[in-house]
Enzyme design. Structure first.
Site, PDB file in Angstrom:
ATOM      1  N   LYS B  80     -81.250 -64.867  39.910  1.00  0.00           N
ATOM      2  CA  LYS B  80     -82.633 -64.643  40.293  1.00  0.00           C
ATOM      3  C   LYS B  80     -83.507 -65.792  39.806  1.00  0.00           C
ATOM      4  O   LYS B  80     -83.153 -66.486  38.828  1.00  0.00           O
ATOM      5  CB  LYS B  80     -83.130 -63.278  39.781  1.00  0.00           C
ATOM      6  N   SER B 155     -87.119 -56.168  40.156  1.00  0.00           N
ATOM      7  CA  SER B 155     -87.423 -57.534  40.485  1.00  0.00           C
ATOM      8  C   SER B 155     -86.233 -58.356  40.958  1.00  0.00           C
ATOM      9  O   SER B 155     -86.431 -59.402  41.560  1.00  0.00           O
ATOM     10  CB  SER B 155     -88.043 -58.226  39.274  1.00  0.00           C
ATOM     11  N   SER B 179     -84.951 -53.526  36.830  1.00  0.00           N
ATOM     12  CA  SER B 179     -84.928 -54.655  37.773  1.00  0.00           C
ATOM     13  C   SER B 179     -83.540 -55.080  38.236  1.00  0.00           C
ATOM     14  O   SER B 179     -83.428 -55.862  39.177  1.00  0.00           O
ATOM     15  CB  SER B 179     -85.661 -55.854  37.161  1.00  0.00           C
TER      16      SER B 179
END
Lengths: 463, 462
Positions: B80, B155, B179
């Site tokens: 990420k 996220s 997340s």
């Protein structure tokens, strides 16, 4: 009589196992010693003479039956008056708890019992364990066995004074700013604050959690380093209650290869330089370790000089609200002047939430910076305190900087051991502090053992 | 081609090691797949096509030369856009870092590379990783591969969408409130948030330290549970920089005796009950586990119903000051609407210092109460959130408290895995399996069993 009361817990356990002494004889010898020394020290606050004798008789019977003995079978031990023993008054030195009887053993006491040890007494602490001297309005003041006009330190001052005098072979203290290490130093015994997360705190009152949690640890105190090594595995490991306790394997100090270990050595952290006698003791310890093949270098972790300010910020974060709440919870309306000193130091300007959150982040950043020291070092040798034991009531004058050597390792959470390495001109013991990388109590204890072996460690007081 | 891009990382590593396929072929297959699916999901933030091809060629050469092969030799991986890769733009989803080039690999990237993996791309995140949906001003909105009108969650939403689509076999997410797990659930893949302290966070921007530190962990995401098992030992252990990383031994999932396990299953944490499809998926997972001898009780930890209030208290503790400081640090002047929503939730009534300290102590009390429940249970089976993926823009707002389903295990710091166990229409539903602290092996063994019993990940329709 001192034939039994000056022995190590390790030796006593062996003698009991070998039936060279009964547990009852050992317990009786320590009760007699307490009766002899406690009038001078005022270290014991709750003596479990009858129940300890009853436990000793049972321990002897169990051995006679051929039951497998635990590693501390039949050996008496003591705990500071903030570590709960079921059925025993536990005040933590505050008047509101003068009659508070613990309803359950703390995890560490339960584990000591399971290892065969017998709780003999609870020992004096400053109120709420918040002080580097041991004095309170419930039990009064504890004296240093090497000079009764001086403090044994605090907060585990009762333990240190009693153990140094042979009234207990082994004890449990606790340390959120130096409360195991500074009394061990002042009284010339050994002690270790384990890594944060090594030993569960369940059953300790006051509960040093929240902001203090990562800095707080229960740990063993004894005259001999071998007893710390014996006790630590008994009390370590998660207990399904303390969320900070982690199952990191504990290694055996006996397997540490001293030759080639890299030791960072300093005598002045930039806050308070050690006095001349303390420097002599530190140099002797450094020489002793160098003699064993340890690579001694003059070095201090980057960031160590900031530790004092960092700790002050932590202390002042809530403006004393937590302490006032503890007093209220205990029902104490009139605290000891040492608490007032503490509250004065906490100030009355708590941080804003943004500053508080910022402080937590800064602490993490600082811990990360400190940790990089271990890329090139295995351990640290440094003062415990800038001086030997101070006179009663002089803590306010000693001020902040003197405490900075212990508290920096509460902030980092690293294991820190203390062992006697010298004597002041005035005849007071001087201990040194040996700190290892997180979770490496084995290294701290192996080095402390070497200092003890070379320099003699604990010396009997002239009580 | 789907033989390569739908294969597990474990299988790809085996095929490369045995010479069945080259790393260059595997990397090319994934680059092609990214070209095909990224216009639909918009998950990739920075594509490292050239360097990945170069690294693959070099990996193939190493192998030809008989060099040492790590467990992920030649396998492409993604991370990420908060986990820094040296020389690659790493924004943390915020506009002020739109051109920020990371100067060093994060600890986990170093370790993946050390195991032979090849960095293929970084993937989209919401601004500062602070949302349960994935959209940023710099890279736009990421879509759920099973219904593009819905969010992949956040996220780590870019990771989840890309991995579910077969464009990455293995990725790294991070999780301070859910997340890793909520996107894994929304996109029907597997993921695990390891125990706090298991994996070093060094090189993660935003720095989730201080109050949030004890709740944060980086962890692996993949279509297949076996890939989490492969990746976790590579990532874990102290790095000498992250003070919270601890050297606790990691058990092997394959050595867990399932028939000796007792778990507690619940579908309602006392604050937010799950919907019917989610309840059905939990029921199916419980059956699958029972079939292998696991004892499943209907029970939930007393006190867990406090998690939503604890979440709110943590969120509101500093009145958004920490977020504003991060934005200032990044030089961001224009924020994404999702972050504005989060800031609104954070409010403007920060706690007093005394209340802040009391909150820390209260969190310890919650942790202790939860832990005492685990003396009798090896693991918990429960929803990852209360429903399948929601339409874009609907997670924040009224559904925001659903975060408590994952956040409760950030508070405790326990390991928690997610694996697909059912569906709601075309949308996947994952279940959450949380284990005792440091027992990732138990969480992964159970997740593997759910996958084996129910099929786990299913390919999207494109």
């Amino acid at each position: 009589m001192t034939e039994l009361t000056y022995k190590s817990a390790t030796q006593l356990a062996q003698m009991i196992r070998d039936k060279k002494a009964s547990s009852l004889e050992v317990v009786d010898a320590h009760i007699a010693r307490i009766e002899a020394v406690n009038p001078k020290l005022n270290a014991v606050v709750q003596l479990r003479a009858d129940s300890a004798r009853a436990s000793a008789v049972k321990a002897d019977e169990s051995l006679a039956r051929g039951d497998e003995p635990g590693p501390l079978h039949g050996v008496p031990f003591t705990v500071k008056d903030s570590i709960a023993i079921e059925g025993v008054i536990s005040t933590a030195g505050t008047a509101g708890r003068a009659n508070h009887v613990s309803s359950a053993d703390s995890t560490v006491v339960a584990r000591m019992r399971a290892a065969g040890a017998i709780p003999l007494a609870a020992t004096n602490v400053p109120e709420l364990c918040l002080g580097a001297e041991t004095d309170n309005l419930v039990y009064g003041r504890t004296n240093n066995p090497y000079d009764l006009t001086r403090t044994p330190g605090g907060s585990s001052g009762g333990e240190a004074a009693l153990i140094a005098s042979g009234g207990s072979p082994l004890g449990l203290g606790s340390d959120v700013g130096g409360s195991i290490r500074q009394p061990a130093h002042y009284c010339g015994i050994a002690g270790i604050k384990p890594t944060s997360g090594r030993v569960p705190s369940t059953g300790h009152w006051p509960p040093l959690d929240g902001l203090w949690g990562p800095m707080f640890k229960i740990g063993p105190m004894a005259r001999f380093v071998e007893d710390l090594a014996l006790t630590l595995p008994i009390i370590a490991g998660p207990d399904w209650r303390d969320p900070r306790a982690g199952p990191v394997p504990l290694r055996d100090p006996g397997e540490v290869e001293l030759a080639g270990l890299r030791l960072g050595f300093f005598t002045d952290n930039g806050n308070a330089a050690a006095d001349a006698d303390t420097v002599v003791a530190l140099n002797a310890a450094a020489d002793a370790l160098a003699g064993a093949g340890v690579e001694v270098r003059s070095a201090m972790p980057r960031g160590a000089a900031r530790a004092n300010d960092m700790f002050k910020a932590v202390l002042q974060a809530d403006g004393g609200a937590g302490v006032r709440e503890l007093l209220e919870e205990a029902g104490t309306s009139d605290p000891h002047p040492l608490i007032q000193l503490w509250l004065d130091r906490q100030g009355d300007s708590p941080l804003s939430a943004a500053e508080f959150a910022g402080l937590l982040a800064e602490l993490d950043q600082w811990r990360g910076e400190m940790l990089t020291f271990f890329a090139d070092h295995d351990a640290i040798l440094c003062p415990v305190w800038a001086t030997p034991a101070i006179e009663h009531g002089k803590l306010a004058e000693a001020g902040w900087p003197d405490i900075s050597y212990t508290r920096q390792f509460n902030l980092t959470g690293w294991p820190g051991a203390v062992v006697r390495a010298g004597t002041s001109g005035g005849g007071l013991p001087i201990g040194v502090q040996i700190v290892a990388a997180p979770w490496r109590e084995d290294i701290a204890l192996a080095l402390a053992g070497q200092v003890e072996y070379s320099l003699g460690g604990w010396q009997a007081p002239t009580l | 081609m789907s033989e390569l891009f739908y294969a597990s990382a474990t299988r790809l590593a085996g095929m490369i090691r045995s010479g069945q396929v080259s790393s260059a072929e595997v990397v090319d297959a994934h680059l092609e797949r990214i070209e095909a699916v990224n216009p639909i999901v918009n998950a990739v933030a920075q594509l490292l096509a050239d360097s990945a091809r170069k690294d693959a060629t070099s990996a193939d050469k190493t192998q030809a030369d008989g060099g040492p092969l790590g467990p992920l030799h030649g396998v492409p991986v993604t991370v990420k856009d908060a986990i820094q890769i040296q020389g690659v733009i790493s924004t943390g989803g915020t506009l002020g870092r739109k051109s920020y080039v990371a100067t060093a690999d994060s600890a986990v990237v170093t370790r993946l590379r050390g195991a032979g993996a090849i960095m293929l791309a970084n993937t989209n995140v919401p601004e500062l990783c602070l949302a349960g949906e994935t959209a940023s001003i710099a890279y736009g909105r990421t879509n759920n591969p099973y219904d593009t009108s819905r969010t992949p969650g956040g996220s780590s939403g870019g990771e989840a969408a890309l991995i579910a689509s077969g464009a990455s076999p293995l990725g790294l997410g991070s999780d301070v409130g859910g997340s890793i797990r909520q996107p894994a659930h929304y996109c029907g893949i597997a993921g695990i948030k390891p125990t706090t302290g298991r994996v070093p966070s060094t090189g993660h921007w935003v720095p989730l330290v201080g109050l949030l530190g004890p709740m944060f962990s980086i962890g692996p995401m993949a279509r297949f549970v076996e890939d989490l098992t492969l990746a976790l030992p590579i990532l874990c252990g102290p790095d000498g920089l992250d003070p919270s990383a601890a050297p606790v031994p990691l058990g092997q999932p394959c050595e867990v005796d399932l028939s000796s396990l007792r778990i507690a299953s619940f579908t309602d944490n006392g604050a937010y009950p799950a919907d019917a499809d989610t309840v059905a998926a939990i029921g199916a997972a419980a059956e699958a586990l029972k079939n292998t001898g696991v004892t499943v009780d209907e029970a939930r930890p007393p006190g867990i119903e406090r998690a939503p209030d604890m979440f709110k208290a943590v969120l509101r503790a500093d009145g958004g000051a920490g977020v504003r400081a991060l934005l200032a640090e990044a030089g961001t002047t224009k924020t994404h609407a999702y972050l504005d929503d989060v800031l609104a939730l954070m409010g403007d009534s920060p706690l007093s210092g005394a209340d802040f300290a009391a909150l820390l102590a209260d969190m310890d009390g919650f942790r202790a109460e939860m832990l005492s429940f685990m003396q009798d249970y090896d693991a918990l089976l429960c929803p990852a959130t209360v429903s399948a993926a929601v339409p874009h823009g609907e997670f924040i707002g009224p559904r925001w408290p659903g975060v408590a389903s994952t956040f409760q295990f950030n508070l405790t710091g326990w390991p928690a895995a997610v694996v697909r166990a059912g569906q709601s229409g075309d949308l996947p539903i994952g279940v959450q399996i949380a284990a005792r602290p440091w027992r990732e092996d138990v969480a992964l063994a159970l997740a593997q069993q759910v996958q084996d019993g129910l099929g786990g990940w299913q390919a999207p329709s494109f």
